[in-house]
Design a protein around this motif. Structure first.
Motif, PDB file in Angstrom:
ATOM      1  N   THR A  40      45.473  41.508  36.651  1.00 15.36           N
ATOM      2  CA  THR A  40      46.883  41.334  37.015  1.00 15.36           C
ATOM      3  C   THR A  40      47.094  40.014  37.742  1.00 15.36           C
ATOM      4  O   THR A  40      48.133  39.362  37.570  1.00 15.36           O
ATOM      5  N   PHE A  41      46.118  39.613  38.539  1.00 15.79           N
ATOM      6  CA  PHE A  41      46.185  38.331  39.241  1.00 15.79           C
ATOM      7  C   PHE A  41      46.309  37.180  38.239  1.00 15.79           C
ATOM      8  O   PHE A  41      47.126  36.264  38.417  1.00 15.79           O
ATOM      9  N   GLY A  42      45.532  37.229  37.175  1.00 14.94           N
ATOM     10  CA  GLY A  42      45.635  36.201  36.143  1.00 14.94           C
ATOM     11  C   GLY A  42      46.999  36.192  35.484  1.00 14.94           C
ATOM     12  O   GLY A  42      47.577  35.127  35.228  1.00 14.94           O
ATOM     13  N   ARG A  43      47.543  37.368  35.234  1.00 15.53           N
ATOM     14  CA  ARG A  43      48.885  37.444  34.650  1.00 15.53           C
ATOM     15  C   ARG A  43      49.928  36.901  35.606  1.00 15.53           C
ATOM     16  O   ARG A  43      50.908  36.268  35.179  1.00 15.53           O
ATOM     17  N   MET A  44      49.733  37.129  36.904  1.00 17.02           N
ATOM     18  CA  MET A  44      50.665  36.601  37.908  1.00 17.02           C
ATOM     19  C   MET A  44      50.709  35.074  37.835  1.00 17.02           C
ATOM     20  O   MET A  44      51.787  34.458  37.864  1.00 17.02           O
ATOM     21  N   ALA A  64      49.324  41.334  43.099  1.00 14.94           N
ATOM     22  CA  ALA A  64      48.510  41.918  42.033  1.00 14.94           C
ATOM     23  C   ALA A  64      47.949  43.265  42.480  1.00 14.94           C
ATOM     24  O   ALA A  64      47.970  44.247  41.726  1.00 14.94           O
ATOM     25  N   TYR A  65      47.469  43.327  43.718  1.00 15.81           N
ATOM     26  CA  TYR A  65      46.941  44.592  44.236  1.00 15.81           C
ATOM     27  C   TYR A  65      48.066  45.620  44.379  1.00 15.81           C
ATOM     28  O   TYR A  65      47.897  46.798  44.039  1.00 15.81           O
ATOM     29  N   LEU A  66      49.219  45.176  44.869  1.00 19.06           N
ATOM     30  CA  LEU A  66      50.365  46.076  44.993  1.00 19.06           C
ATOM     31  C   LEU A  66      50.785  46.608  43.633  1.00 19.06           C
ATOM     32  O   LEU A  66      51.135  47.791  43.498  1.00 19.06           O
ATOM     33  N   ASP A  67      50.744  45.768  42.614  1.00 16.41           N
ATOM     34  CA  ASP A  67      51.107  46.166  41.267  1.00 16.41           C
ATOM     35  C   ASP A  67      50.170  47.255  40.747  1.00 16.41           C
ATOM     36  O   ASP A  67      50.597  48.185  40.064  1.00 16.41           O
ATOM     37  N   VAL A  68      48.907  47.149  41.102  1.00 22.22           N
ATOM     38  CA  VAL A  68      47.909  48.103  40.621  1.00 22.22           C
ATOM     39  C   VAL A  68      48.013  49.441  41.346  1.00 22.22           C
ATOM     40  O   VAL A  68      47.929  50.501  40.725  1.00 22.22           O
ATOM     41  N   VAL A  69      48.213  49.411  42.658  1.00 21.55           N
ATOM     42  CA  VAL A  69      48.111  50.646  43.440  1.00 21.55           C
ATOM     43  C   VAL A  69      49.451  51.284  43.773  1.00 21.55           C
ATOM     44  O   VAL A  69      49.480  52.447  44.181  1.00 21.55           O
TER      45      VAL A  69
END
Length: 308
Positions: A112-116, A248-253
């Protein structure tokens, strides 16, 4: 919440709010975000904390900060006692709203970080507000609190807030072309042109910036000399990377966070990085070329022979 009502008098005070239509806004946006059709009426993920706050306020516990804190403490103690007494099936005690960590979060966060970063670099999702409204005393005088707001922030352009949507739609539907409509259309057109320019140029300019930044880094290591703009670019890059990593972490969790609104604080830093890296690379290339030219000059050669 149904099980909490049974074991906690404090939680039961919140039932009138959650059993009413009041939290419908939170449930609808949650269902739309996660594709739940038909909507099941649940308040999901990060929206629950806002619904909980509204429920506590409706129950009358926000008259002061100390009263709100006392209510939340009582709620936590009652829920905790029910967990300890096995009246509720609970996870271990925690002091965070984030879910328990799982190893799978690491890989998901990295992806997700890469997509960000790609999302930011391509200006994807950055759009001009569909209904900007330019409002001054002449055409919004019947809403004095909006005029006061505009005066405080020294602007004549803002996005239509929910409370003003009905008035905006009524006036926009009239045949008369109001002054705010003409100004809004003009400003929106200019902003769309600027956005299109950024979207076309930034990916290429950012590619050059990354290469220039890498070159400045190698030079700093080999020559032990740091270009000042390299430090500026490094700080700006840190701001972008930290913001993207947190989201990215917020998006995942928790909640979907890949959007221009949440990333908006990082866009200025991205532009600062791009300009600082490009200008720093140009300065460094010029300095290197000048140094080589000086070393190859006849005077430098003569001084070298005299020294020998």
């Amino acid at each position: 919440m149904q099980r909490a009502y049974e074991v906690s008098p404090a939680a039961a005070e919140l039932r009138p709010y959650f059993d009413s239509l009041a939290p419908d806004g939170f449930t609808q946006v949650g269902c739309a975000t996660y594709g739940v059709v038909p909507c099941d009426g649940e308040v999901r993920a990060g929206w629950f904390m806002w619904a909980l706050r509204d429920a506590v306020a409706q129950a009358g516990h926000y008259r002061s900060a100390s009263e709100a804190q006392a209510f939340y403490t009582r709620l936590a103690e009652e829920i905790g006692a029910a967990c300890d007494g096995a009246r509720l099936d609970c996870l271990p005690p925690r002091v965070t709203m984030a879910p328990p960590f799982r190893l799978s979060f690491v890989g998901d966060t990295v992806r997700t970080f890469g997509r960000m970063l790609v999302f930011m670099a391509t200006f994807d999702g950055v759009t001009v507000p569909r209904n900007p409204i330019s409002c001054v005393v002449d055409d919004c005088g019947q809403l004095p609190y909006y005029v006061s707001f505009l005066d405080m922030v020294h602007t004549t352009l803002f996005v239509v807030p929910p409370g003003m949507a009905a008035d905006f739609q009524r006036r926009s539907g009239e045949a008369i072309q109001w002054p705010f409509q003409a100004r809004s259309a003009w400003v929106a057109g200019k902003l769309e042109a600027v956005t299109a320019g950024y979207r076309a140029v930034l990916p290429w300019l950012l590619t050059v910036a990354v290469l220039a930044y890498a070159g400045m880094g190698v030079t700093a290591i080999l020559r032990r000399r740091v270009e000042p703009l390299f430090l500026v670019a490094s700080l700006a890059a840190l701001v972008v990377l930290v913001r993207a990593a947190l989201l990215a972490y917020l998006d995942v969790v928790a909640i979907p966070s890949l959007n221009s609104l949440y990333l908006s604080p990082a866009y200025p830093a991205l532009l600062v990085f791009t300009m600082a890296a490009v200008l720093g690379g140009i300065r460094q290339a010029w300095a290197t070329r000048s140094g080589r030219a000086d070393a190859a000059s006849p005077r430098a050669a003569a001084e070298s022979l005299v020294g020998d």
